[in-house]
Scaffold this active site. Structure first.
Site, mmCIF file in Angstrom:
data_model
loop_
_atom_site.group_PDB
_atom_site.id
_atom_site.type_symbol
_atom_site.label_atom_id
_atom_site.label_comp_id
_atom_site.label_asym_id
_atom_site.label_seq_id
_atom_site.Cartn_x
_atom_site.Cartn_y
_atom_site.Cartn_z
ATOM 1 N N HIS A 167 -7.070 9.444 -1.275
ATOM 2 C CA HIS A 167 -7.780 9.471 -0.126
ATOM 3 C C HIS A 167 -7.003 10.040 1.127
ATOM 4 C CE1 HIS A 167 -5.824 5.321 -0.137
ATOM 5 N NE2 HIS A 167 -5.450 5.676 1.202
ATOM 6 N N ASP A 191 0.710 4.780 -0.046
ATOM 7 C CA ASP A 191 -0.203 6.351 -0.132
ATOM 8 C C ASP A 191 0.500 7.437 -1.089
ATOM 9 O OD1 ASP A 191 -2.244 5.743 1.619
ATOM 10 O OD2 ASP A 191 -0.811 5.781 3.264
ATOM 11 N N ASP A 216 -8.271 1.184 2.217
ATOM 12 C CA ASP A 216 -7.930 2.236 3.157
ATOM 13 C C ASP A 216 -8.875 3.797 2.887
ATOM 14 O OD1 ASP A 216 -6.757 3.275 5.363
ATOM 15 O OD2 ASP A 216 -5.224 4.529 4.341
ATOM 16 N N HIS A 243 1.154 -1.042 -0.016
ATOM 17 C CA HIS A 243 0.041 0.097 0.098
ATOM 18 C C HIS A 243 0.840 1.196 -0.015
ATOM 19 C CE1 HIS A 243 -3.803 2.143 0.716
ATOM 20 N NE2 HIS A 243 -3.058 2.914 1.646
#
Length: 776
Positions: A352, A38, A148, A36
């Protein structure tokens, strides 16, 4: 190997087999490596470029060593970063994708916020993501991968299906702080009736950043409630958030634990293969939005980036419509690549942790600059195209352009949908006294303390604002609350915030500016808030134009208005649709939605009358009983100590109406919200040599019910064919017909702009359905 070592190995193997007989594996976990990453959070976008390169390089090296290892990764933006920074690594990724061990998931440009972006933004996330995957890898994603994201819009399953995605994955719903989400293997049904197969897993150790350890494996299987319908669950493993991905130690443990007494059996998988093995015939169904009972502050934090997002979600479709019409009717060049690039900037900043306001200051320094530049360029493209079109209109003076499907008024002239009208010069306001605003629709009274003493609806002959306990009417109260959540400061608002608040009253007597405007000044510590109540001729709503010089740290500013309405449910606009929520707190599920996401409007209506609260850049709402609330500003100190400090400008409005919110045209809430967020563009242009068009007209006509609204009018990305997208905003059904003399016919299309089916003249739409038509 020495004889003793061989004997020991054989003994160990026999012992393991005996243990497996006594303690057989229970269930199966389908494993997929994951990182993951970001796009931006506690670091800027520039650092993410390096994270991608390092992480992908590590994964590719491990694939050389471990032939069973499979890995999944989402987000077209990350792959584009790799292509720009390390084309050799990108080429190796392409080979692994073709081999089937590198799994493309997501299908979107980024993993966006799930509550705040518009329906058209969802369409473009899918268009940009799937086009990139197909162009560079020769395939598309089939799994929506949003582990997420902070909640999920009610119509998302429809959007996914229209983007050729069949499956949905998250883990975030397990973060809800009050009510556990009831399913982890289920069908998710959109408000239009579309379903996707959905799955989430609960790994109490590391969530979606899992490890191949006994704790992760045993507890993930133990928590899997869908085992009554299916004998395996997913588990992703690898360091994430800041990237890193799987490690050699994890993969070594996989070899030791994939058949281990008392643990679930393990095998590597591609994500879509896991879903394909599920028999969905007996699964439960969840209908509508998936509300996360956490991170409610993300509807408000970092208001400037949210305002830019909202503005661009209207300006870019306007630019596309204007340029498409100018190309078709004047021969102008369609700026396809430039428009595509402008959308890419907006989509990137819908990630996000950017749009929700949960990143560090460096992220917003970049986001504000590039979104400002994108907005300026989008407006310039729109205005240039409208100027070229305006020169075809007969007469002199200004031309007002209406790039919506609702007939709208400008300076006393009605401008037809997807059309134009010559309008007189701008109106001049006269001088007036007192604290009352009046026109043919409303009479508005401002109290001495800056609140609203009345919003009288003339045709219905009734007051729109409800009385306080003492009988007084005080609409548009501003309240400031102490805002120190228990955790996740930029993300959260605690349910207890309302216990510690003070009303922010006018610091001076309200001041009349002219016959259409009354100004109210307020102060809160070192912060200043100036509001101007506006009611011009023809307006059916009262606008509250707000400017704030905000310095409040850990302060939550909200606007509250009591409606003269009795109802058990309120309605909120969502992406290409609307959702209802209760106005009471009968259950823990009701109470948990004390702060809820909404787009351009929220409404409370009873049998024959209602009140809508509109806005041009805010997302956090509440409706408790008869009190409509709108969240205006916050001031968290982590991860950005200066979040929201500085100047803000925004407008919200009160719109009383007959019937419910589904009124026709400008008598309806959707029409008013469109008018507030996308005002008519007025061009000063005398007729040119080819001024052959009459002084008013529509350039494309859509014949449909009152609830059908424009999503976009553009040229397709792969050809000079018009693409028209409309959606039903009222939850109604009917037939629509699109007419333009230059168009021979239309075919239905998906969000990827691919024609589906035969050419037709009329098209059926159903409640909250999105219909895309492509020129034949």
């Amino acid at each position: 190997m020495a004889r003793s070592a061989v004997s020991s190995a054989r003994c160990a193997a026999r012992g393991r087999e005996q243990l497996l007989l006594s303690y057989p594996a229970e269930g199966q976990l389908a494993l997929s490596g994951h990182a993951h990453i970001d796009l931006a959070w506690l670091w800027p976008l520039s650092e993410t470029r390096h994270k991608v390169k390092r992480t992908f390089s590590t994964v590719l090296s491990l694939m050389d060593e471990y032939p069973d290892f499979t890995f999944n990764q989402s987000m077209g933006q990350l792959y584009e970063f790799l292509l720009e920074e390390a084309p050799d690594l990108f080429s190796t990724v392409q080979k692994r994708v073709q081999e089937g061990r590198w799994d493309l998931v997501g299908g979107m440009w980024v993993e966006p916020d799930g509550n705040l972006i518009s329906g058209e933004s969802w369409a473009r996330q899918l268009l940009h993501g799937q086009r990139f995957f197909e162009q560079h890898f020769g395939k598309r994603a089939s799994v929506c991968w949003l582990p997420d994201t902070f909640g999920y819009s009610a119509n998302l399953p429809q959007f996914l299906q229209q983007g050729e995605i069949r499956y949905f994955f998250t883990t975030k719903l397990y973060w809800s702080e009050t009510n556990p989400f009831p399913y982890d293997l289920y069908h998710w049904e959109a408000i239009d009736g579309t379903r996707v197969l959905a799955h989430q897993f609960y790994n109490p150790a590391e969530g979606y950043n899992g490890d191949i350890k006994a704790l992760d494996l045993a507890e993930t299987w133990k928590a899997f409630r869908g085992k009554r319908w299916h004998d395996e669950s997913l588990l992703s493993f690898g360091y994430g958030d800041g990237g890193g991905g799987p490690t050699r130690h994890m993969l070594d443990r996989y070899e030791r634990l994939k058949r281990f007494p008392g643990l679930p059996g393990l095998h590597m998988t591609r994500i879509e293969d896991f879903y394909a093995r599920v028999d969905g015939s007996r699964l439960p169904v969840w209908v509508g939005e998936q509300y996360l009972e956490l991170h409610r502050g993300t509807y408000t934090t970092q208001g400037r980036v949210k305002a830019l997002n909202r503005r661009l979600e209207h300006v870019l479709p306007e630019a596309e419509a204007a340029c498409a019409l100018a190309t078709r009717l004047t021969g102008a060049r369609y700026p396809r690549e430039e428009l595509y690039g402008l959308w890419k900037v907006l989509l990137r900043n819908q990630f996000h942790d950017i749009l929700p306001g949960s990143s560090v200051r460096a992220v917003y320094d970049v986001a504000h600059q590039e979104l400002d530049e994108t907005l300026a360029r989008g407006e310039a493209l729109r205005d240039a195209a409208l100027l070229a079109l305006s020169r075809r209109v007969q007469g002199e003076g200004d031309v007002a352009w209406n790039l919506s499907l609702t007939e709208r008024e400008c300076r006393g002239v009605w401008v037809p949908p997807l059309g134009y009208a010559r309008v007189p010069a701008g109106e001049q306001a006269g001088v007036a006294d007192g604290l009352t605003l009046d026109n043919e629709h409303l009479r508005v009274v401002v109290n001495e303390d800056g609140t609203l003493g009345s919003v009288w609806h003339k045709s219905e002959g009734r007051e729109a604002l409800g009385p306080e306990e003492d009988g007084s009417i005080r609409g548009n109260q501003l309240w400031a609350y102490v805002d120190v959540p228990r955790a996740w400061e930029a993300w959260d608002v605690d349910a207890s915030y309302a216990r510690e608040g003070e009303e922010v009253l006018a610091s001076d007597r309200p001041r009349r500016l002219d016959e259409h405007q009354i100004r109210v000044d307020r102060t809160l510590g070192n912060s200043r808030v100036t509001q101007t109540y506006v009611l011009r001729p023809g307006m059916r709503r009262v606008d509250i134009v707000t400017g704030a010089q905000w310095t409040g740290r850990r302060t939550f500013l909200r606007a509250l208005t009591r409606a003269n309405v009795r109802t058990m449910h309120a309605t909120f606009e969502s992406a290409y649709g609307a959702v209802e929520r209760t106005t009471h707190m009968n259950t823990s599920w009701d109470a948990a939605q004390f702060e809820s996401p909404g787009h351009r409007w929220a409404d409370v209506s009873e049998g024959g009358f209602g009140l809508s609260l509109l806005n041009d850049s805010k997302y956090g709402h509440s409706v408790h009983g008869d009190v409509l609330g709108l969240s205006l500003l916050r001031g968290p100190v982590y991860p950005d100590p200066g979040a929201d400090e500085g100047e803000h400008r925004f407008t919200y409005s009160l719109f009383p109406h007959a019937g419910d919110w589904r009124g026709q045209g400008m008598a309806g809430t959707v029409g008013q919200a469109t008018d507030l967020n996308a005002p008519l563009t007025v061009v000063s242009a005398p007729a040119g040599p080819a001024g052959e068009w009459p002084e008013s007209g529509s350039l494309l006509t859509v014949e449909a019910g009152a609830g059908v609204q424009l999503g976009v009018l553009k040229l397709a990305e792969d050809a000079d064919k018009l693409l028209l997208r409309v959606y039903d905003a009222h939850g109604s059904r009917g037939e629509l017909r699109a007419v333009m003399p230059e168009v021979r016919g239309w075919q239905a299309a998906n969000f990827l702009e691919e024609a589906r089916g035969v050419t037709q003249e009329r098209w059926t739409y159903t409640p909250y359905r999105v219909v895309t038509l492509r020129e034949v």
